[in-house]
Structure formats: structure tokens, C-alpha cells
Design a protein around this motif. Structure first.
Motif, PDB file in Angstrom:
ATOM      1  N   GLY A  16     -42.585   5.462 -82.220  1.00 18.18           N
ATOM      2  CA  GLY A  16     -41.556   5.735 -83.544  1.00 18.18           C
ATOM      3  C   GLY A  16     -42.616   6.938 -84.238  1.00 18.18           C
ATOM      4  N   ARG A  17     -43.285   5.907 -84.625  1.00 21.48           N
ATOM      5  CA  ARG A  17     -44.277   7.082 -84.878  1.00 21.48           C
ATOM      6  C   ARG A  17     -44.838   8.211 -85.115  1.00 21.48           C
ATOM      7  N   GLU A  18     -44.868   7.782 -83.874  1.00 23.52           N
ATOM      8  CA  GLU A  18     -45.293   9.658 -82.694  1.00 23.52           C
ATOM      9  C   GLU A  18     -44.081  10.151 -83.414  1.00 23.52           C
ATOM     10  N   VAL A  19     -42.842  10.173 -83.442  1.00 26.77           N
ATOM     11  CA  VAL A  19     -41.932  10.696 -83.172  1.00 26.77           C
ATOM     12  C   VAL A  19     -41.960  11.775 -84.757  1.00 26.77           C
ATOM     13  N   LEU A  20     -42.010  10.404 -86.095  1.00 30.10           N
ATOM     14  CA  LEU A  20     -42.731  10.321 -87.044  1.00 30.10           C
ATOM     15  C   LEU A  20     -43.731  11.479 -87.539  1.00 30.10           C
ATOM     16  N   PHE A  21     -44.755  11.260 -86.605  1.00 31.84           N
ATOM     17  CA  PHE A  21     -45.936  12.141 -86.605  1.00 31.84           C
ATOM     18  C   PHE A  21     -45.933  13.963 -85.716  1.00 31.84           C
ATOM     19  N   LYS A  22     -44.794  14.207 -85.679  1.00 32.31           N
ATOM     20  CA  LYS A  22     -44.475  15.720 -84.677  1.00 32.31           C
ATOM     21  C   LYS A  22     -43.602  15.455 -85.571  1.00 32.31           C
ATOM     22  N   LEU A  23     -42.296  15.008 -86.449  1.00 31.03           N
ATOM     23  CA  LEU A  23     -41.869  15.763 -87.744  1.00 31.03           C
ATOM     24  C   LEU A  23     -42.459  16.273 -87.436  1.00 31.03           C
ATOM     25  N   LEU A  24     -43.231  16.006 -88.469  1.00 36.51           N
ATOM     26  CA  LEU A  24     -44.442  16.608 -90.098  1.00 36.51           C
ATOM     27  C   LEU A  24     -44.937  17.446 -89.622  1.00 36.51           C
ATOM     28  N   GLU A  25     -45.228  17.881 -88.430  1.00 36.78           N
ATOM     29  CA  GLU A  25     -45.583  18.810 -88.081  1.00 36.78           C
ATOM     30  C   GLU A  25     -45.173  20.463 -88.723  1.00 36.78           C
ATOM     31  N   ARG A  26     -44.250  20.110 -88.157  1.00 35.91           N
ATOM     32  CA  ARG A  26     -42.752  21.006 -88.873  1.00 35.91           C
ATOM     33  C   ARG A  26     -41.681  21.127 -89.841  1.00 35.91           C
ATOM     34  N   VAL A  27     -41.693  20.201 -90.709  1.00 33.25           N
ATOM     35  CA  VAL A  27     -41.080  20.128 -92.453  1.00 33.25           C
ATOM     36  C   VAL A  27     -41.615  20.567 -93.010  1.00 33.25           C
ATOM     37  N   ASP A  28     -41.208  21.202 -93.900  1.00 33.77           N
ATOM     38  CA  ASP A  28     -42.345  21.472 -95.682  1.00 33.77           C
ATOM     39  C   ASP A  28     -42.246  20.436 -96.203  1.00 33.77           C
ATOM     40  N   VAL A  29     -40.963  19.280 -96.352  1.00 30.74           N
ATOM     41  CA  VAL A  29     -40.821  18.277 -97.554  1.00 30.74           C
ATOM     42  C   VAL A  29     -41.322  17.222 -97.034  1.00 30.74           C
ATOM     43  N   LEU A  30     -41.911  16.190 -97.631  1.00 33.25           N
ATOM     44  CA  LEU A  30     -41.358  14.964 -96.358  1.00 33.25           C
ATOM     45  C   LEU A  30     -41.460  13.976 -98.044  1.00 33.25           C
ATOM     46  N   VAL A  31     -40.648  13.237 -97.675  1.00 30.47           N
ATOM     47  CA  VAL A  31     -39.677  12.141 -99.263  1.00 30.47           C
ATOM     48  C   VAL A  31     -39.834  11.032 -98.637  1.00 30.47           C
ATOM     49  N   GLU A  32     -40.817  10.177 -99.645  1.00 35.81           N
ATOM     50  CA  GLU A  32     -40.787   8.745 -98.759  1.00 35.81           C
ATOM     51  C   GLU A  32     -41.354   7.981 -99.679  1.00 35.81           C
ATOM     52  N   ASN A  33     -40.617   6.531 -99.896  1.00 33.59           N
ATOM     53  CA  ASN A  33     -40.985   5.585-100.671  1.00 33.59           C
ATOM     54  C   ASN A  33     -41.470   3.834-100.031  1.00 33.59           C
ATOM     55  N   PHE A  34     -42.176   3.775 -99.084  1.00 38.52           N
ATOM     56  CA  PHE A  34     -42.718   2.830 -98.620  1.00 38.52           C
ATOM     57  C   PHE A  34     -43.776   2.715 -99.421  1.00 38.52           C
ATOM     58  N   LYS A  35     -44.030   0.868 -99.295  1.00 35.90           N
ATOM     59  CA  LYS A  35     -45.553   1.010 -99.717  1.00 35.90           C
ATOM     60  C   LYS A  35     -47.157   1.112 -99.027  1.00 35.90           C
ATOM     61  N   LEU A  36     -47.744   0.931 -99.636  1.00 35.19           N
ATOM     62  CA  LEU A  36     -49.289   1.796 -99.191  1.00 35.19           C
ATOM     63  C   LEU A  36     -49.616   0.533 -98.324  1.00 35.19           C
ATOM     64  N   SER A  37     -49.360  -0.473 -98.006  1.00 36.34           N
ATOM     65  CA  SER A  37     -49.713  -1.777 -96.561  1.00 36.34           C
ATOM     66  C   SER A  37     -48.752  -1.036 -95.476  1.00 36.34           C
ATOM     67  N   THR A  38     -48.024  -0.558 -96.151  1.00 33.69           N
ATOM     68  CA  THR A  38     -46.906  -0.188 -94.398  1.00 33.69           C
ATOM     69  C   THR A  38     -48.282   1.367 -93.751  1.00 33.69           C
ATOM     70  N   TRP A  39     -48.564   1.752 -94.713  1.00 30.79           N
ATOM     71  CA  TRP A  39     -48.532   3.166 -94.720  1.00 30.79           C
ATOM     72  C   TRP A  39     -50.165   2.565 -93.686  1.00 30.79           C
ATOM     73  N   ARG A  40     -50.729   1.711 -94.237  1.00 33.71           N
ATOM     74  CA  ARG A  40     -51.798   0.884 -93.704  1.00 33.71           C
ATOM     75  C   ARG A  40     -51.914   0.831 -92.268  1.00 33.71           C
ATOM     76  N   LYS A  41     -50.570  -0.402 -92.238  1.00 38.92           N
ATOM     77  CA  LYS A  41     -50.341  -0.550 -90.935  1.00 38.92           C
ATOM     78  C   LYS A  41     -50.552   0.005 -90.102  1.00 38.92           C
ATOM     79  N   TRP A  42     -49.844   1.924 -90.738  1.00 38.46           N
ATOM     80  CA  TRP A  42     -49.482   2.564 -89.028  1.00 38.46           C
ATOM     81  C   TRP A  42     -50.545   3.156 -89.110  1.00 38.46           C
TER      82      TRP A  42
END
Length: 397
Positions: free
Chosen positions: A83-109
């Protein structure tokens, strides 16, 4: 791409909305209203606001409906590596990311610093929404609208001075944070046109709450004190709700000329020359005496008639209406501030651009409604899409 999108101001901008609840989704919706292609990346359980009812429309609460139009929906299990691979592939092509994850969540990823995303994806504009930011005394703590209203002092200046402070009856901090996020994204998009580089944006509920506390913060920072004045204003008088014969009328006099006109209309011209009330600075000091004078006089007038008369003379005022009454006003229809998308009733778009107006294009999506379509749009092969769905990393409604 539809003609509605091509004629809108943000045509060609692609936004990935991986936020939940209010501030982030509201920001992404505003961008979508003005032509951005917005993909809502959602968990299988769905955004919490889908359950914030009753009422419900086709299983979703109007709370969700009001924050998620003009979006397509991709359901992804971000707890799974695929699932995270899908997210990062999307980020290669989008202009803007809007998110409100916890820092701990990003670090887990595997992302130690979310700001590093703009180094990995140099043209990405990464808008991060949080309660308090990641540093300082409250860094990393969860933020909710009402709690931030209390902590920032916003609640302390709201309500009857004789009673406890009162939460402002809308999620004002959340919506204002969403607006700040949109401003930040637009600033970054404009700057990227010159530099070719994206950047990180941080907006927090706490910063927004303090930033909107004018004039109370300005007063307190410059020798004065914040004050709870109920419906009144700490620096302007008369600026308050008054009873009339038929309904309550808010009088919002902003200068001495308007005050003189008000006094003439209500049959008390001598109040405008009374030394206690001649200037606004006098009226602020003698607000209680003036309120008594005005309340006694206004009680004999029909509120609607007085509203029409005063407004025609340039004296700002308004009858106190319910939300339902305001939505039913002819002017609401004239301003296209009540609209529908399919079976959904929604508020209109408040920002009116002449050449590139916003548009209501897509109803709020179901969870995973556009998963396959979005993945195809972003270059995933049919085999990759099928594999992701079979592995449970992606769900198609």
C-alpha cells in the motif's frame, strides 16, 4: 479533462489528499472547487467524518459530504508495504500532498522527517497539517478544534461575560487552518513557477487560533487586556445585539457618522452630540449607559423594517436568523451559495473568479470508488492493479 476543469484557475494541478477529518479535507476540497484534480487516499474504514451523523445521506453523514466534493477516491491499506508503494508512486507525479499523519506514523514507514519528501520528490509541495507542530512544549501532541479554542484563549473571549466561556459553535479553528493550508499551497505553487522547486508547508491549529485572535492579541501585546464582551466588541460601540419589537437586531456601527445616522433614525439625535457618546472612544468607556439608551428606543421598532431603513443609509445591521432561514434567503440563491450535486445538497463556492470560476463537478465519493481509474491514470499497469487488489493493498468499491 472536462471543460469545467480546463476553465478553472487550478487546471492541471494534481492534489493527493491523505488527510482525515476536517482541516486537510477542507483545504483539498477548496483546491478541487477551483479545478485541481484531487485524489482522496482513504483507509478501508473510511474518514471518521463519514460517521459524524445523524443525519445521513446514502450512508454518509453530511459532515463528510460538506468536506469531500470534487474528489476521486482511492482506498489503500497504508499499513501494508504494498500500500505504501502505491502512495510513493503517486507522489512521483502529483503536485501537492495534503496530510495530517503523526510523525510516529511517518517514521514507522521509514520516513524520519516528513520534510524529506520534498527532497525525494523535488517538485512536490507538501502541506502538513497538525495540532501544534513537531517542536516545542506541545510538539507532536494531538490537536482538536475545541481543545485548541480553549488553549489559545479563543474560547476565553466568547460568550456571556457573566457565565463560563463558550466554545464557538462551528469548528472555526479547523476551517481556518484549512484556509491557511490553501493559502500556503497557492504561495508555494506560485513560487515553484519561478524556482522549479517544491517545498514543505506547515500549518497548525494552534498557530491559526492565535493568528485569528485579532484584536484581542494585538490589544494584549500592546498594553491592553483581552476581554469577553459577549455580543459586544472590545474596541467598537455600539456593536451588539439589541431587541426590537419583532426580533433581535445586530447593530454594527463602525464610525461616528454611522452612529449619528442611527440616532436620527431611531428618534434620538441628541445621543450623537452627548459628550459621553460623541466619539467611539467615548462610547467604549460608556458602553453600558449607551446600551440602556439604545435598547429602550429600539424596542419600539419592527426589526425587519429598521434593518432595511438603516442599511439603505449605510448603517450596518442585521436581523438574527437561524441557519435554515439564512439558507432560504433569496440572496443565498442569488449568490449561488446553496447548490446540489446529484442527491447531495451542498454550500456553494464562496470565491468567485470572473474568467476562471470554480465548479461543483464531482459528488463526495464512496470509499475506493475510483481506485482502478486513479491507478490507471497514474501509470499502474492492469497487472499491477490486479496484484494490488488481490494482495489486499488496494480496494475497489
Amino acid at each position: 479533462m472536462s471543460s469545467a476543469i480546463s476553465k478553472s484557475a487550478l487546471s492541471g494541478v494534481v492534489v493527493l489528499d491523505v488527510s482525515r477529518v476536517l482541516a486537510g479535507p477542507f483545504a483539498a476540497q477548496m483546491l478541487g472547487d477551483h479545478g485541481a484534480e484531487v485524489i482522496k487516499l482513504e483507509s478501508y474504514d473510511g474518514d471518521d467524518t463519514r460517521g459524524y451523523g445523524p443525519p445521513f445521506v446514502d450512508g454518509d453523514a453530511p459532515y463528510y459530504v460538506g468536506l469531500n466534493r470534487n474528489k476521486q477516491d482511492l482506498a489503500v491499506d497504508l499499513s501494508a508495504p504494498a500500500g505504501r508503494e502505491v502512495l510513493f508512486k503517486l507522489l512521483e507525479r502529483v503536485d501537492v500532498l495534503v496530510e495530517n499523519f503523526k510523525l510516529s506514523t511517518w517514521r514507522k514507514w521509514g520516513v524520519d522527517d516528513p520534510a524529506a519528501l520534498t527532497r525525494r520528490f523535488p517538485r512536490l509541495i507538501h502541506c502538513r497539517v497538525s495540532g501544534f507542530g513537531e517542536t516545542g512544549q506541545l510538539g507532536g501532541l494531538p490537536g482538536y478544534d475545541a481543545a485548541v479554542q480553549a488553549l489559545s484563549g479563543l474560547m476565553s473571549i466568547n460568550g456571556d461575560p457573566a457565565l463560563d466561556p463558550v466554545r464557538i459553535g462551528i469548528p472555526l479553528v479547523d476551517t481556518s487552518t484549512g484556509m491557511n493550508a490553501v493559502i500556503g499551497v497557492l504561495l508555494a505553487l506560485y513560487e515553484r513557477e519561478k524556482s522549479g522547486q517544491g517545498q514543505s508547508i506547515e500549518v497548525t491549529l494552534f498557530d491559526t487560533a492565535l493568528g485569528m485572535l485579532h484584536p484581542h492579541t494585538s490589544n494584549a501585546l500592546n498594553g491592553g487586556k483581552s476581554a469577553r464582551t459577549g455580543n459586544g466588541h472590545p474596541n467598537i460601540v455600539p456593536y451588539d445585539l439589541y431587541p426590537t419589537r419583532s426580533e433581535k437586531l445586530f447593530v454594527a456601527v463602525g464610525n461616528d457618522r454611522q452612529f449619528a445616522r442611527l440616532c436620527e433614525v431611531i428618534g434620538k439625535p441628541e445621543l450623537a452630540t452627548d459628550e459621553r457618546f460623541r466619539r467611539n472612544s467615548d462610547r467604549v468607556v460608556n458602553r453600558d449607559a449607551l446600551r440602556k439608551e439604545l435598547a429602550g428606543q429600539l424596542a419600539g421598532f419592527d426589526g425587519q423594517q429598521l434593518f432595511q431603513q438603516l442599511m439603505a443609509l449605510g448603517v450596518p445591521c442585521a436581523p438574527m436568523l437561524s441557519v435554515e432561514q439564512a439558507l432560504a434567503m433569496e440572496h443565498t440563491a442569488t449568490r449561488q451559495m446553496s447548490a446540489s450535486i446529484g442527491q447531495y445538497r451542498v454550500t456553494g463556492i464562496p470565491i468567485k473568479l470572473e474568467r476562471t470560476p470554480g465548479a461543483l463537478r464531482l459528488p463526495p465519493p464512496a470509499i475506493g470508488q475510483h481506485s482502478q481509474e486513479v491507478m490507471q491514470r497514474f501509470g499502474f499497469s492492469d497487472a499491477e492493479i490486479h496484484a494490488a487488489i488481490e494482495a489486499g493493498a488496494v480496494r475497489q468499491a
